[in-house]
Structure formats: C-alpha cells, structure tokens
Design a protein around this motif. Sequence first.
Motif, PDB file in Angstrom:
ATOM      1  N   LEU A 135       0.833  -1.205   0.000  1.00  0.00           N
ATOM      2  CA  LEU A 135       0.000   0.000   0.000  1.00  0.00           C
ATOM      3  C   LEU A 135       0.867   1.254   0.000  1.00  0.00           C
ATOM      4  N   TYR A 136       1.922   1.212   0.791  1.00  0.00           N
ATOM      5  CA  TYR A 136       2.826   2.362   0.888  1.00  0.00           C
ATOM      6  C   TYR A 136       3.446   2.667  -0.473  1.00  0.00           C
ATOM      7  N   TYR A 196       7.675   7.590   9.374  1.00  0.00           N
ATOM      8  CA  TYR A 196       6.536   8.214  10.027  1.00  0.00           C
ATOM      9  C   TYR A 196       5.249   7.880   9.254  1.00  0.00           C
ATOM     10  N   ALA A 197       5.293   8.098   7.940  1.00  0.00           N
ATOM     11  CA  ALA A 197       4.101   7.818   7.125  1.00  0.00           C
ATOM     12  C   ALA A 197       3.714   6.345   7.246  1.00  0.00           C
ATOM     13  N   ARG A 200       1.892   5.698  10.496  1.00  0.00           N
ATOM     14  CA  ARG A 200       0.499   6.154  10.419  1.00  0.00           C
ATOM     15  C   ARG A 200      -0.335   5.197   9.582  1.00  0.00           C
ATOM     16  N   MET A 201       0.282   4.664   8.536  1.00  0.00           N
ATOM     17  CA  MET A 201      -0.421   3.683   7.704  1.00  0.00           C
ATOM     18  C   MET A 201      -0.802   2.476   8.550  1.00  0.00           C
ATOM     19  N   LEU A 205      -4.377   4.276   9.016  1.00  0.00           N
ATOM     20  CA  LEU A 205      -5.017   4.027   7.726  1.00  0.00           C
ATOM     21  C   LEU A 205      -5.555   2.592   7.621  1.00  0.00           C
ATOM     22  N   LEU A 209      -9.369   1.235   7.113  1.00  0.00           N
ATOM     23  CA  LEU A 209      -9.760   0.475   5.924  1.00  0.00           C
ATOM     24  C   LEU A 209     -10.426  -0.843   6.311  1.00  0.00           C
TER      25      LEU A 209
ATOM     26  N   LEU B 138      -8.977  -2.310  -5.630  1.00  0.00           N
ATOM     27  CA  LEU B 138      -7.849  -2.908  -4.915  1.00  0.00           C
ATOM     28  C   LEU B 138      -8.305  -3.370  -3.540  1.00  0.00           C
ATOM     29  N   LEU B 139      -9.024  -2.494  -2.831  1.00  0.00           N
ATOM     30  CA  LEU B 139      -9.399  -2.785  -1.447  1.00  0.00           C
ATOM     31  C   LEU B 139     -10.519  -3.813  -1.377  1.00  0.00           C
ATOM     32  N   LEU B 205     -11.249   9.208   2.713  1.00  0.00           N
ATOM     33  CA  LEU B 205      -9.985   8.487   2.569  1.00  0.00           C
ATOM     34  C   LEU B 205      -8.998   9.224   1.663  1.00  0.00           C
ATOM     35  N   LEU B 209      -5.298  10.757   2.443  1.00  0.00           N
ATOM     36  CA  LEU B 209      -4.094  10.256   1.772  1.00  0.00           C
ATOM     37  C   LEU B 209      -3.317  11.399   1.118  1.00  0.00           C
ATOM     38  N   GLU B 212      -1.261  13.064   3.709  1.00  0.00           N
ATOM     39  CA  GLU B 212      -0.135  12.252   4.181  1.00  0.00           C
ATOM     40  C   GLU B 212       0.925  12.066   3.092  1.00  0.00           C
ATOM     41  N   PHE B 213       0.469  11.821   1.854  1.00  0.00           N
ATOM     42  CA  PHE B 213       1.406  11.451   0.784  1.00  0.00           C
ATOM     43  C   PHE B 213       1.581  12.556  -0.262  1.00  0.00           C
TER      44      PHE B 213
END
Lengths: 331, 331
Positions: A135-136, A196-197, A200-201, A205, A209, B138-139, B205, B209, B212-213
Amino acid sequence: MTPSLTEAVAQAWPPAEWRDVHLLAAVSGGADSVALLRALHKLKREAGGRGRLLVAHFDHGIRGVASADDARWVAELAEGLGLECRLGVAAGPPPASEQHARDARYRWLAETAGEVGARHIATGHTADDQTETILYRLLRGSGLAGLAGVPPHRPLTAACDVVRPLLEVTRAEVEQHLRALDQPYRTDATNAEPTYARNRMRNELLPALRLEFGEGVDAAIRRAGQQAGEAQQVVGELAARLAGEARIDGSPDEVRLSPALLAAAPPLVAREACKLAWRSAGWPEQSMGAEQWQRLYTLLCDAGTAGLQLPGGVDARWVDSIVVLRRTSAD
Amino acid sequence: MTPSLTEAVAQAWPPAEWRDVHLLAAVSGGADSVALLRALHKLKREAGGRGRLLVAHFDHGIRGVASADDARWVAELAEGLGLECRLGVAAGPPPASEQHARDARYRWLAETAGEVGARHIATGHTADDQTETILYRLLRGSGLAGLAGVPPHRPLTAACDVVRPLLEVTRAEVEQHLRALDQPYRTDATNAEPTYARNRMRNELLPALRLEFGEGVDAAIRRAGQQAGEAQQVVGELAARLAGEARIDGSPDEVRLSPALLAAAPPLVAREACKLAWRSAGWPEQSMGAEQWQRLYTLLCDAGTAGLQLPGGVDARWVDSIVVLRRTSAD
C-alpha cells in the motif's frame, strides 16, 4: 497448541532445503523476529542436518541505552536456546534516514553471513509488513514493480540470500503464538524501517480500511501485490528477450536499438526492454521516471521525432533506421 | 482562458475520429458530464462532419421530484445548445443496488444509441473517478485485472462503444472550467454509481491520503492502474495463445487440457488460460475465485493430484496424460 506458526514457517521454507547449510536469523528482539527464531529453532532441532542456526542482532545505536538493552536481551535469548549470537553496532554518526539505517543493517548482515559461512539470512517480515509495503509503495508512486511487495527470497550477495518465512503469517498470529509459548519480546524494539508515514499507515489508515472494507482488505491488497509480482516477472522475461533482440552492437558509450522490434512489442514490454538496455550500459537510472521512459518510447515509435536529451547526459536520436542513445556528459 | 479542458478532450479523443458518426453524450446534469457536453459541442462545431451530437439522460426515478427536475434541466441545456435530447425513465420498482441502476442505465443508453444510430456513447468519468475506482477495487479484492481501472474505450454492443474522454481531467479542472464558462450544473444530481463506501473513499480516505502522501497520490494510483492494465493485456494475450494451444477437442460439455503446456508457462499466464478455456465452455465464473483457480492450476501441475470438485458443478481430473474438466451438474 501452538503448531500453526511453526508449521507455516516449515511450509513456506521446508527445513529439508536448509538443514545442511548455515543460517543467520536476524533478530531485533521484536515479536516478529523472536517468533521466527523460536520457529526456526524448533524446526532445526527436529530436522537436524549439518548446518548451524545462528542469531544476528544489529544495534543501530539510535536509542542509546535502550538499544544496548535490546542487544543484551537478544544475546540472552540466543544463549537460552543454545545458539551462537553475533552482535553488531553501527559505527559513526546516527543514520541520516531509515533507508541509510536499513542499508547499514543489511551490509552488516551480509558481512556476518560471510564470516560464519551462512547461506541464508532469515528475517521476520510478516504478512502485515507486506500489506503495508504494498500500500505504501502504491501511494508513493512506485508503479507495478513496487506493488509486488517484498519477495519471499532474494539474493543479497553472491553467496547469501535473504529469506522471509513469515510473509504469510499475520502480526496477530505472531503475538498469539508468543503468548501461547509464554515467550516475552521487546515491545519498544525499533524496527528502524517504518517511516513516520508508514507508522500512520499501520496505526491509522489500515485499521480504518478494515472497518470500511472488512478484515479481508489486507488479503485483498496482498493478492493484488502477488499478481502484480507475477505479471512483472512475465513482462520482465519478455522484456529481457526483446532487449537482447533489439540491441545492436555499438561502441561502449552507446546503446543502439532497433526501433522496429521495440515498436512492434506491447508498450509496457518495450519500455521495460529500454530500461534493461539502459541498465546494461551502466547509466544512472535514478532520474529516469515513468515520464522519461515514455518519451524515449515515443521517440522509438516515430522516426520523425526530434532528438531527446535524457537525464544522466544521455542523448537519444534516430540515425538512419536505428535509434542511438549516447552518453555525452555525466551530468 | 478555458481551452485546456476542451483541448484535453480533443487530445484524448480526436474529433477527426468521430466527426462523421453519430454520438450520444450521456449527461446526468452533474459537473463532469456537463463539462464533457460543452467540450464535445465546441469541438463538434469546429470540426463539422456528417455525424450528429445528441444528448441522453436517464432518470433512475430514485429521487422523485428532484430526478424529474434534473431531466428537465438537462433537456433545457441541450435545447440551449441546439442539440436533440433523449430522456429515459426507469420502469418498475427502484433498482435493488447501484449495480442494478448502472446496468439499467447502460441498457437504456445502448438501446437509445441503436435507435439514433450512434456509434459512440461518451460519458463524463474523470481522473478522480478513475483514482477512486482503482483504489476501491484494490481494497475490495479484485486483483490485478480490477486495478486496471476503467478503460478509455470499451465496446458496449456490436454497434456501439463507450468512450470516456475526461479520464485524464481532474474534477477540480472540470469545476474550474465550468466556472470560467459561467456554466451552471446540478450539484445534487446523483451519479447513482458511487456506493456508500465509495463516497467515503472520495470524501474522507482520499483527502487524508493527499495530506499524508501529497497531492501526487492520485497520479501515483492511476499510474499503477495504467501499468496493471498494460500488464494484464500482455498476460491476456499470452494466455489466449496458450489456451488455444493447450485445449484439446472434446465433447461440448467438456474442456480437455494439455497439462504439460500449462505447467511449463508462468503460473499467472496458465491460470488466465484456464479462465479463458472455462469461459469458452460457457460455464459460470462467478464462484471461481483466486483460490479455486489456484487449486485447478495445482492439479494441472501434478498428475498425482486427486480429482477436484469445482463450483458450477465442474469436475476436474487427470485422465491418462491430459486433464479433463467436465460439467456434471449445473449447481
């Protein structure tokens, strides 16, 4: 009552494949690597063989006294199991990033494996680590190749590979297994890998989910990763064959390509073949992103395209009926 | 000041390719489809050609008066642009699910395209829809094939296809374009497609994201989807060839396969070839999941495997040197 994790390890990595070679278990002291060590120790006792199981622990020196405590704790665990333990300590200033810490750790593990003659280094990456990695990487933009996640086996040096026998085991199963064994572990042991990210994931996250999509969301992500890995391998093999056919001999600072062959292939395969040709020339890949590979592919498909200046000081242009890539400067 | 969206449409779907055939723009009244209609209208005026541009709006009848208001609003928009407008109303009780609503809408669109002789139905799916679709699939566990997202073109009937010229345009760009045109739209128009989980993905969501990203996270997801689609196509072509070679003629209720050919192929390609052979027999696929295909593949790789009972009443077993799949009952 706790055979399942050990059986999962035996299934993922049958003892018959490693009982006769030396093995290094990388143990941070955290739940995952402690569970892996206990499983390998049990399987090794049962399987026998000429190989030895050793424990390796690398102290990044990031957390001062706590780090040294972890090292001592792992050494005592190894002693209790009757296993030799190798301890490494990071030299110099603290690592500049997670990636540097990781590189230093693997460098030391490879060295240590060389010293003790270990064929495999086993690490405690779990199914949860795999989910988080996939996912990352998806969210960081690594494309299909990154979606594949970490492989269960990968070569580290010519003499030694990294094996991850817990990739099908969840963190919850690890903790349950250790509770059943009454085996403590270091809860504050820094894995040094999660950024860090990533934390948090893991902590925000993914739990969110699971609430929204159900507990199956982890397996769904890993299945996509598995299929991405398989697809990437299929594409990689076609690309390697294509690169071999499309590459024309030239001078060492040149890559000469037959555009007709590349343009006739599926675009994804052709772009991968370009990457392989580029890599075989030893040119720097870091600055070549999806967009640059696409530009190179577009050039290959159309003889009317003007020459391209690509990163790494590489110039690409049509010369008669072929495309010549030449490194003109090392910028 | 607002050429970019129109240009993006022209680039994704050059008017030269459609100016001479009839075209149905599916318009809900929401921002996306209104922006698409305005762009197609402008491009059509400039490009001329023998084809006509028509507007189609389907009223699901879910939201009572508001639905009828939307239909009237779209009809007036079409009239203002000098375009013929076809309105459809769902018959019978409200649809049982989003999927049923979607199916009813596409059925009506296909019918209407047939009536007016339209070759293409253009829909307003944006880059944001694509991002949401890829992440959602995906999820939900659709694997690599689902990761590919929605294609920019797909056949709907033998005579007509669906085209999505806004797939590279973001929702923010759509809204900015409409503001610049001073073109209103129906903000409460239900797209009827997003489920509850999808709405949360859009509204909670994805914004989290992006924080964060970074804003690049949308493009990262779409790039992975794009590559997954390309990989899926490569694998699909190899699988089609393999299925053709591995299938042995048998009676109509049987699929006879050469296991040697399948076992020699990459596992992903072999499993896809099995799917194609299964599909060509017309057997139901719904209950065949990743696990079942893997079991069938495992059987093909080992002549010592006992026979398998698969969903759809299909029995699979080794008979001499081939594997025979036979539908024994229609359960």
